[in-house]
Design an enzyme around this catalytic site. Structure first.
Site, PDB file in Angstrom:
ATOM      1  N   GLU A  37      44.988  46.947  45.969  1.00 46.19           N
ATOM      2  CA  GLU A  37      44.790  46.662  44.446  1.00 46.19           C
ATOM      3  C   GLU A  37      45.702  47.140  43.782  1.00 46.19           C
ATOM      4  OE1 GLU A  37      41.051  44.426  44.395  1.00 46.19           O
ATOM      5  OE2 GLU A  37      42.805  44.817  43.148  1.00 46.19           O
ATOM      6  N   HIS A  81      45.453  38.183  44.119  1.00 46.86           N
ATOM      7  CA  HIS A  81      45.418  38.446  45.489  1.00 46.86           C
ATOM      8  C   HIS A  81      45.885  37.186  46.403  1.00 46.86           C
ATOM      9  CE1 HIS A  81      42.843  42.395  45.797  1.00 46.86           C
ATOM     10  NE2 HIS A  81      42.240  41.891  44.627  1.00 46.86           N
ATOM     11  N   HIS A 133      42.027  37.422  37.979  1.00 47.94           N
ATOM     12  CA  HIS A 133      42.483  38.721  38.699  1.00 47.94           C
ATOM     13  C   HIS A 133      42.408  38.383  40.366  1.00 47.94           C
ATOM     14  CE1 HIS A 133      42.416  42.581  40.849  1.00 47.94           C
ATOM     15  NE2 HIS A 133      41.448  42.228  41.627  1.00 47.94           N
ATOM     16  N   SER A 141      48.109  41.386  38.296  1.00 45.84           N
ATOM     17  CA  SER A 141      47.358  40.771  37.335  1.00 45.84           C
ATOM     18  C   SER A 141      47.283  41.408  35.919  1.00 45.84           C
ATOM     19  CB  SER A 141      45.830  40.173  37.792  1.00 45.84           C
ATOM     20  OG  SER A 141      45.470  41.453  38.245  1.00 45.84           O
TER      21      SER A 141
END
Ligand code: HBI
Ligand code: FE
Length: 259
Positions: free
Chosen positions: A170, A129, A124, A189
């Site tokens: 997010e 990110h 993730h 993700s």
């Protein structure tokens, strides 16, 4: 919250060594399977900035070496990866962002969590990110967010600011000439939510509105029912430029909004 990582070896800033040699071949194979599954989806649903950035990263061969990627990152936007055991306290998290260090969890999910995991793991954090940290405008915004987080702690406004992070970094969507695309790490993700956030008729997709995002609650254990759509990272940067102090004061007495 009982956290999975090993926090005993963490430094005072919650950083740890990545110890890349400790990963087993089956972990690298699981990471590759996660990467291959997402690669089919991101080509269709991720924003161009993410696609461009990941092209420059050797991200598919297995669990990445953070120090090698940090060297590439530093040269591009001055960011680097800081290895962490998992979720860390807000002050440490914001302090890292305010110094252009992005916390990336060192452990990988188990095969049973292939489709869903609650806590952020290395897939993730890295796949979701890290690529956008190569985009100069996004990188500047996240740096400002970190500084804003430390200020929000002084103003007891972290709960409001965390919602902004949730609905942008997010789970943010972006409008592009080719249509809606995802830039949020939790979307990019995700095996199921990446197509859902673009294709499903169910969720609300609202034009980005800073005050509404700061007021809107969110659930961490299910697909989002509300997404906010930006026009560009430049627009997100501009919209979050003002001093939030008067905005916090105005919104604090108001009830949170259900997603
Ligand atoms: N820690 N490692 C890690 N990663 C996060 O995304 C994170 C965190 N601690 C706090 C946090 N996020 C949120 O509370 C902030 O977004 C407000
Ligand atoms: Fe995340």
């Amino acid at each position: 919250m009982s956290l999975r990582g090993d926090y005993n070896l963490a430094a005072s800033d919650f950083s740890v060594e990545q110890d890349w040699s400790a990963y087993g071949e089956e972990e690298h194979a699981l990471y590759r399977r996660l990467f291959e599954r997402q690669s089919k989806l991101v080509a269709r649903y991720a924003c161009p900035e993410w696609i461009d950035a990941v092209a420059g990263l050797d991200a598919g061969g297995g669990i990445p070496r953070f120090d090698a990627v940090s060297r590439q990152l530093r040269a591009k936007t001055g960011w680097e990866i800081v290895a962490v055991p998992g979720l860390i306290p807000d002050e440490a998290f914001f302090t890292h962002l305010a110094n252009r260090r992005f916390p990336v969890t060192v452990w990988l999910r188990t095969p049973e969590e292939f489709d869903y995991i609650v806590e952020p793991d290395v897939f993730h954090d890295f796949f979701g990110h890290v690529p956008l940290l190569f985009d100069p405008v996004y990188a500047d915004h996240l740096h400002e967010y970190g500084k804003g987080g430390l200020k929000a702690m002084r103003l007891d406004a972290v709960k409001m600011l965390a919602r902004l992070y949730w609905y942008t970094i997010e789970f943010g969507l972006m409008r592009t000439p080719q249509g809606l695309r995802a830039y949020g790490a939790g979307l990019v993700s995700s095996g199921g939510e990446l197509a859902h956030c673009i294709e499903s008729p169910e969720p609300k997709r609202l034009p980005f509105d800073l005050e509404r995002a700061l007021r809107t609650d969110y659930r961490i254990d299910r697909y989002q029912t509300t997404y906010f759509v930006i026009e560009s990272f430049a627009q997100l940067m501009r919209a979050t430029e003002p001093d939030f102090t008067p905005i916090y004061a105005k919104l604090r007495p108001l009830p949170a909004l259900e997603p």
